[in-house]
Design a protein around this motif. Structure first.
Motif, PDB file in Angstrom:
ATOM      1  N   ASN A   1     112.174  76.438 -55.643  1.00  0.00           N
ATOM      2  CA  ASN A   1     111.866  77.806 -56.058  1.00  0.00           C
ATOM      3  C   ASN A   1     110.444  78.187 -55.669  1.00  0.00           C
ATOM      4  N   PHE A   2     109.529  77.237 -55.800  1.00  0.00           N
ATOM      5  CA  PHE A   2     108.143  77.473 -55.398  1.00  0.00           C
ATOM      6  C   PHE A   2     108.065  77.761 -53.896  1.00  0.00           C
ATOM      7  N   ILE A   3     108.748  76.928 -53.107  1.00  0.00           N
ATOM      8  CA  ILE A   3     108.769  77.122 -51.654  1.00  0.00           C
ATOM      9  C   ILE A   3     109.369  78.479 -51.309  1.00  0.00           C
ATOM     10  N   LYS A   4     110.481  78.798 -51.935  1.00  0.00           N
ATOM     11  CA  LYS A   4     111.184  80.042 -51.648  1.00  0.00           C
ATOM     12  C   LYS A   4     110.313  81.258 -51.941  1.00  0.00           C
ATOM     13  N   ASN A   5     109.566  81.217 -53.027  1.00  0.00           N
ATOM     14  CA  ASN A   5     108.813  82.384 -53.475  1.00  0.00           C
ATOM     15  C   ASN A   5     107.377  82.433 -52.974  1.00  0.00           C
ATOM     16  N   THR A   6     106.861  81.322 -52.432  1.00  0.00           N
ATOM     17  CA  THR A   6     105.425  81.248 -52.150  1.00  0.00           C
ATOM     18  C   THR A   6     105.065  80.816 -50.726  1.00  0.00           C
ATOM     19  N   ILE A   7     105.824  79.914 -50.137  1.00  0.00           N
ATOM     20  CA  ILE A   7     105.440  79.316 -48.859  1.00  0.00           C
ATOM     21  C   ILE A   7     106.023  80.105 -47.685  1.00  0.00           C
ATOM     22  N   PRO A   8     105.182  80.630 -46.780  1.00  0.00           N
ATOM     23  CA  PRO A   8     105.698  81.452 -45.680  1.00  0.00           C
ATOM     24  C   PRO A   8     106.036  80.672 -44.410  1.00  0.00           C
ATOM     25  N   THR A   9     105.555  79.427 -44.295  1.00  0.00           N
ATOM     26  CA  THR A   9     105.762  78.660 -43.066  1.00  0.00           C
ATOM     27  C   THR A   9     106.303  77.278 -43.383  1.00  0.00           C
ATOM     28  N   ILE A  10     107.393  76.916 -42.712  1.00  0.00           N
ATOM     29  CA  ILE A  10     108.033  75.617 -42.902  1.00  0.00           C
ATOM     30  C   ILE A  10     107.978  74.834 -41.593  1.00  0.00           C
ATOM     31  N   HIS A  11     107.496  73.601 -41.636  1.00  0.00           N
ATOM     32  CA  HIS A  11     107.594  72.688 -40.507  1.00  0.00           C
ATOM     33  C   HIS A  11     108.795  71.782 -40.766  1.00  0.00           C
ATOM     34  N   LEU A  12     109.824  71.931 -39.965  1.00  0.00           N
ATOM     35  CA  LEU A  12     111.055  71.176 -40.171  1.00  0.00           C
ATOM     36  C   LEU A  12     111.132  70.040 -39.154  1.00  0.00           C
ATOM     37  N   VAL A  13     111.001  68.804 -39.639  1.00  0.00           N
ATOM     38  CA  VAL A  13     111.011  67.620 -38.769  1.00  0.00           C
ATOM     39  C   VAL A  13     112.463  67.232 -38.505  1.00  0.00           C
ATOM     40  N   VAL A  14     112.966  67.576 -37.327  1.00  0.00           N
ATOM     41  CA  VAL A  14     114.390  67.392 -37.057  1.00  0.00           C
ATOM     42  C   VAL A  14     114.718  66.053 -36.399  1.00  0.00           C
ATOM     43  N   THR A  15     113.714  65.359 -35.873  1.00  0.00           N
ATOM     44  CA  THR A  15     113.943  64.048 -35.251  1.00  0.00           C
ATOM     45  C   THR A  15     112.633  63.300 -35.129  1.00  0.00           C
ATOM     46  N   ASN A  16     112.717  61.964 -35.021  1.00  0.00           N
ATOM     47  CA  ASN A  16     111.524  61.178 -34.705  1.00  0.00           C
ATOM     48  C   ASN A  16     111.599  60.620 -33.287  1.00  0.00           C
ATOM     49  N   ARG A  17     112.618  61.045 -32.530  1.00  0.00           N
ATOM     50  CA  ARG A  17     112.739  60.603 -31.138  1.00  0.00           C
ATOM     51  C   ARG A  17     111.910  61.499 -30.209  1.00  0.00           C
ATOM     52  N   CYS A  18     111.614  60.979 -29.020  1.00  0.00           N
ATOM     53  CA  CYS A  18     110.861  61.754 -28.036  1.00  0.00           C
ATOM     54  C   CYS A  18     111.281  61.313 -26.635  1.00  0.00           C
ATOM     55  N   ASN A  19     111.040  62.177 -25.643  1.00  0.00           N
ATOM     56  CA  ASN A  19     111.391  61.853 -24.269  1.00  0.00           C
ATOM     57  C   ASN A  19     110.209  61.402 -23.425  1.00  0.00           C
ATOM     58  N   ILE A  20     109.029  61.284 -24.033  1.00  0.00           N
ATOM     59  CA  ILE A  20     107.891  60.646 -23.382  1.00  0.00           C
ATOM     60  C   ILE A  20     107.237  59.699 -24.384  1.00  0.00           C
ATOM     61  N   PHE A  21     106.210  58.988 -23.941  1.00  0.00           N
ATOM     62  CA  PHE A  21     105.599  57.965 -24.790  1.00  0.00           C
ATOM     63  C   PHE A  21     104.081  58.141 -24.768  1.00  0.00           C
ATOM     64  N   CYS A  22     103.592  59.157 -25.472  1.00  0.00           N
ATOM     65  CA  CYS A  22     102.153  59.429 -25.511  1.00  0.00           C
ATOM     66  C   CYS A  22     101.415  58.315 -26.246  1.00  0.00           C
TER      67      CYS A  22
END
Length: 237
Positions: A42-63
């Motif tokens: 409820n706090f997120i819904k009413n207060t937070i305007p930006t969400i960072h959604l981590v959809v995977t921990n995989r990557c196609n390069i190796f920095c």
């Protein structure tokens, strides 16, 4: 399955909620760790305007300085689509939902995820290394799915920089192609530059001039994010 929260990311301003203090923005959401109480949603819904959604921990390069220590064949963490849909139901509408990882574009259902964010009444954005965006058809599909903005990792205009950071992989041309393709489909771009001593600090001026000239010429580049390379994650340099 109840969706879950693992951590809250940076900000200076704080908002008091009940007996706890949470950052104003942004919130970073994952699935599979600590339970998130309904009052927090409820706090997120009413207060937070930006969400960072981590959809995977995989990557196609190796920095060498990857904060997430991601690599290609790591399947420990991909949010199931059903969990993503559950999150989108709980966060409300009108929020910027920035897809991050790992590298979000390695997910085969990335277009469906973007469509789901748009359908939920939120704004789909993407943080990416840009490798797959060198393919113009891929960018076309991102546009058609409803992507509204791209944060593109770009560390300078010399190939040697990318070779040092990515075990001799030549990535500069792919980055340039990604910029051109995004421009073709008029998708707004924010350049994200990691500044590293003795590696690319001399490129800061060049990148700033590039962005300023792009804005003057009414290209879709909107700004720059600068990050210092501080120890964390893999950090092998």
């Amino acid at each position: 399955m109840r969706t879950k929260l693992t951590k809250v990311l940076f900000t200076k301003s704080k908002v008091k909620f009940s007996s706890i203090k949470l950052p104003r923005l942004p919130i970073c959401i994952k699935s599979g760790r600590a339970e998130l109480k309904e009052e927090y949603w409820n706090f997120i819904k009413n207060t937070i305007p930006t969400i960072h959604l981590v959809v995977t921990n995989r990557c196609n390069i190796f920095c060498k300085i990857c904060y997430a220590n991601s690599y290609q064949f790591d399947f420990r963490y991909d949010i199931p689509m059903k969990d993503i849909l559950q999150i989108l139901k709980k966060i409300g509408k009108g929020k910027r939902v920035i897809l991050i990882g790992g590298e979000p574009t390695v997910r085969k259902d990335i277009f469906e995820i973007i469509k789901a964010i748009k359908k939920s009444g939120n704004i789909p954005e993407l943080f990416t290394n840009g490798i797959k965006l060198a393919n113009i058809e891929f960018v076309k599909k991102l546009k058609e799915a409803g992507l509204r903005k791209v944060y593109l990792s770009f560390d300078g205009f010399e190939e040697e920089i990318y070779e040092k950071l990515n075990y001799n992989k030549k990535l500069l041309l792919l980055k340039i192609l990604a910029l051109k393709n995004l421009e073709t489909f008029e998708i707004p771009i924010v350049i994200s530059m990691r500044v590293m001593k003795s590696i690319n600090e001399d490129q800061v001026k060049n990148v700033i001039e590039f962005v300023v000239n792009s804005i003057k010429n009414k290209k879709p580049i909107k700004g720059i994010l600068f990050y210092g390379a501080t120890p964390g994650g893999r950090f092998l340099i």
